[in-house]
Design an enzyme around this catalytic site. Structure first.
Site, mmCIF file in Angstrom:
data_model
loop_
_atom_site.group_PDB
_atom_site.id
_atom_site.type_symbol
_atom_site.label_atom_id
_atom_site.label_comp_id
_atom_site.label_asym_id
_atom_site.label_seq_id
_atom_site.Cartn_x
_atom_site.Cartn_y
_atom_site.Cartn_z
ATOM 1 C CD GLU A 6 9.652 -32.503 10.207
ATOM 2 O OE1 GLU A 6 8.802 -33.398 10.022
ATOM 3 O OE2 GLU A 6 9.820 -31.580 9.419
ATOM 4 C CG ASN A 51 9.842 -30.406 5.830
ATOM 5 O OD1 ASN A 51 8.955 -31.200 6.020
ATOM 6 N ND2 ASN A 51 10.979 -30.445 6.506
ATOM 7 C CG ASP A 98 8.033 -27.538 8.477
ATOM 8 O OD1 ASP A 98 8.343 -28.364 7.606
ATOM 9 O OD2 ASP A 98 7.284 -27.812 9.435
#
Lengths: 601, 218
Positions: A193, A277, A319
């Site tokens: 992220e 991801n 995701d």
């Protein structure tokens, strides 16, 4: 006098070498069901124990034998290790390590508390969890939140060496355990992220020196792939397989993190794991398949060279990290013995592959609510062989930026997250803790700043509609047929790792704090006990002094601590829906405790 | 603090502050001091006439034009679609037909990308970060801005360590600071339930231009 001193010295050496099994390596400890030498139970990640003193007939009489407070009030993932007469317990940040004397009611032999900059806390996605310690050859390995890998003398807690695997200022952090293999320690990294380009690294277990590092994306030599020899679905991946699947140099902030569990097959000498991801969550910003994010990797343990890869979710739009554990089993498949790899992906498909060749054998939904893809194309002649057939309505790529794609199942946390499943060779079934949660997902444009979140989507989550209203299931799965055998409804996601035993019992924890025991054949509940806090840890078993124990960490948190602590609403159901599944905070509170169970004397 | 792009009182031409883009750590501190000074001046008289003329209620109210705003105060709209009260604080605004302002909607979206991984869905909090739908009941606009820009730390023995990073350099947050505030204030005031704002005003061209300018996009 001299003789005595000499004897004492010898004794000292002998004591130093204890526990004796340690010097014979981790493999022997793993084979001894009395000990729990590795987080995953064994190298195959089965989380199965041969102990059967506690069994389906008597587990109902189980009682708490002793408990231990870790002193930390954050999400407690992973579980303790048991090596000889010593139990090793870890905590979330600040990542304290306790060595407890099982011969003395869990008295603390030593405690190690690293000094870490607390600024790492908010860089970690989704709480400050740590999935536990590792052990080999007299050393305890702690992989701290700030990515420092520390080797501690298992006997004394003395630091032998440490090495830094990443930079939290760039968003690189750690939540995972490490896996000792032969003379190396295999280490992953988090930061998907934050636009980190993630990798797997092997360090020399004696010195901490880096031996090899393979990135999830980028040039072939940095990924440790051979364009001709590394295969995907039986074919060579060819040159620049990753670079061709990204626009420009976006692969440099591509994610593909490696924070899951690792398994190892001594026969093939391959290490298996999944990559996470691609960054960002906005698929429009990263055209292409984004290889090799969302991929099952098989790498040579000595060189890191990839033997095969399989990308489950090309060009992720939801995701669905591919990091969940790979469980290695030798089973009959279509009447022939096969070396299998079974993987329950975040994307809701349970995959069975040949772990030697990477051949795809089974890919079926392990939650009936999964809707983002109709199926995985299993036709070897098809140009889309091995790819999920995405449903346009649920494609955040096809719907585009600033459009809210509604009712996608599963939610971003997946039908299952890291919480590991177990496999029993007695039933040939997998026991899988799952999430039964769906989402709305709206991607939008974001800009990248090093060390800052790089997300790019809004999402809201809710219990799977038109189902039992709960947010989780605990299922038994047949990996050769791709079928659910039985399924237990749970009000909350099951975020605890399962344990299967030769006593025909399967154990798991719940977010309300229950430790549950169910019959491995039928799923019938045989026992439950409410511990002080929600359980996101994994259940462990060991034997000491002729008695079998079951141990689990309580301490609610993790990703489960985000949405579920507040309770989820169904935006489609309108106001007042929250009453149906009240907030987790009505059931439990923060905690940090190890609870150990046994049968009464 | 190396917060360079935002609201310096004398920004360089290359980093010109977008129109209507006001927060900065420096400015916020200044405002905080000013508002405290104002509060000191105003409070005694407000106390004296409390019976007849209560201070603005810290909740949703009906404004003279029939819309719902913070405390029912009159709010003026700028070309970006932002509603501001007479003291300069942004507010949400729900039109009599239920249409929500763009900023609250935008704030909902940005919150659930940047903030919810710690602060939980709909500002409801998590096991390790406070519920902002609660915090914004007492946190002023200036305090909110200060914390988002500079971060916050509560670390110590016997507590669940809580650390919020400084978002001062994160464009994905800083370009939407007012949006986030307006959304969370609507949640704190009970003006918006745990739902995605459905009926809303459209994004204006001026907002889009400002957004692009903030990100340094053409």
């Amino acid at each position: 006098m001299r003789k005595l001193a000499c004897a004492a010295l010898l004794l000292g050496v002998a004591v130093y070498a204890w526990p004796a099994a340690a010097n014979d390596g981790l493999t022997k400890i793993i084979k001894d069901p009395k000990q729990w030498g590795i987080q995953t139970g064994d190298y195959a990640n089965t989380r199965y124990s041969k102990l059967d003193q506690i069994n389906a007939g008597n587990v109902g009489k189980m009682q708490v034998a002793w408990s231990f407070s870790t002193g930390v009030l954050r999400g407690h993932e992973g579980g303790p290790l048991v090596i000889g007469d010593v139990m090793y317990v870890h905590t979330p940040f600040p990542n304290i390590v306790y060595a407890l004397d099982l011969n003395d009611d869990g008295k603390i032999i030593w405690k190690y508390e690293p000094k870490q900059d607390p600024n790492v806390i908010p860089v970690m996605c989704c709480d400050t969890v740590n999935r536990g310690l590792a052990f080999s050859d007299g050393m305890i390995y702690l992989h701290q939140a700030d990515t420092t890998l520390v080797a501690l003398d298992a006997k004394t807690g003395e630091k032998k060496w440490s090495v830094v695997n990443g930079d939290p200022k760039k968003g690189e952090t750690n939540t995972a355990t490490v896996m000792p293999v032969k003379d190396k320690v295999i280490v992953g990294i988090s930061g998907g992220e934050f636009g980190v380009r993630c990798h797997v690294t092997a360090y020399d277990s004696k010195t901490g020196k880096q031996v090899w590092r393979g990135f999830s994306m980028g040039p072939d030599n940095e990924m440790l792939v051979d364009p001709q020899k590394t295969t995907a679905l039986g074919k060579p991946i060819g040159p620049d397989s990753s670079l061709k699947s990204w626009e420009g140099d976006q692969w440099k902030i591509g994610g593909g993190c490696t924070w899951g569990w690792y398994s190892y097959d001594p026969e093939t000498n391959l290490v298996y794991y999944g990559s996470g991801n691609p960054s960002t969550w906005n698929p429009k910003q990263r055209p292409g398949d984004n290889k090799w994010s969302m991929t099952i990797w098989a790498r040579d343990a000595d060189t890191g060279m990839a033997k095969w890869v399989y990308q489950m979710t090309p060009h992720d739009e939801w995701d669905y990290d591919g990091v969940n554990e790979m469980i290695l089993t030798d089973q009959q498949f279509n009447g022939a013995p096969r070396k299998l790899l079974t993987h329950f992906d975040r994307n809701g498909f349970g995959y069975t592959l040949d772990r030697v060749t990477g051949e795809l054998l089974v890919a079926e939904k392990y939650d009936p609510s999964v809707n983002w893809a109709t199926k995985v194309d299993m036709d070897k002649a098809s140009p889309t062989f091995g790819r999920p057939l995405v449903v346009a309505q649920y494609s955040t790529e096809q719907n585009g930026e600033d459009v809210n794609s509604k009712g996608i199942c599963p939610a971003a946390l997946g039908t299952k997250d890291q919480q590991p499943a177990a496999f029993s060779p007695k039933t040939n079934l997998f026991y899988v803790p799952t999430n039964h949660v769906c989402m709305d997902y709206e991607p939008f444009r974001v800009s990248y700043t090093a060390g800052q979140p790089y997300v790019g989507a809004t999402l809201s989550m809710f219990p799977a509609p038109n189902s039992h209203g709960g947010m989780g299931n605990f299922i038994a799965w047949d990996n050769t047929k791709g079928k659910i055998v039985w399924s237990l409804k749970e009000p909350f996601s099951v975020w605890s790792g399962a344990l299967a035993t030769a006593g025909d019992v399967v154990f798991y924890g719940t977010l309300e704090g229950y430790l549950k025991a169910v019959d491995s054949k039928t799923g019938k509940e045989l026992y439950k006990f409410k511990t002080p806090s929600g359980i996101i840890g994994n259940v462990t078993t060991y034997e000491h002094g002729g008695k079998q124990y079951i141990a689990v960490l309580s301490g609610v948190g993790g990703w489960a601590g985000i949405g579920l602590a507040a309770g989820l609403t169904d935006p489609n159901a309108g106001l007042g829906a929250v009453g149906g599944y009240a907030a987790l905070s009505s059931y439990t509170n923060l905690g940090g405790q190890l609870t150990v169970f046994a049968l009464p004397n | 603090m190396t917060n360079y792009a935002f609201g310096r009182s004398n920004p360089s031409p290359a980093q010109a502050r977008p129109v209507g883009f006001k927060p900065s750590a420096l400015l916020a501190t200044g405002l905080l001091v000013m508002s405290l000074a104002l509060a000191c001046l105003v409070l005694p008289s407000a106390g004296a006439v409390a019976q007849e003329q209560p201070a603005v209620a810290n909740t949703v109210g009906t404004a003279p034009d029939g819309s719902k705003t913070h405390g029912g105060q009159e709010a003026t709209k700028d070309d970006m679609g932002k509603y501001t009260m007479s003291d300069g604080t942004p507010t949400y605004r729900i039109a009599p037909d239920g249409t929500m302002d763009w900023f609250a909607y935008s704030g909902y979206r940005r919150y659930h990308a940047e903030c919810h991984v710690c602060h939980g869905p709909d500002g409801m909090g998590s096991s390790y970060a406070p519920a902002l739908a609660n915090s914004l009941k007492t946190l002023s606009y200036e305090q909110f801005t200060e914390v988002v820009v500079n971060g916050k730390k509560t670390v110590g023995v016997g507590t669940a360590d809580q650390v919020m990073p400084a978002f001062g350099e994160n464009l994905n947050v800083m370009c939407y600071l007012d949006d986030l505030y307006v959304y969370l204030k609507a949640r704190a005031d009970g003006a918006l339930d745990r739902t995605r704002p459905s009926k809303r005003e459209d994004k204006t061209k001026a907002y889009g231009d400002n957004e692009n300018q903030c990100f340094g996009r053409k």
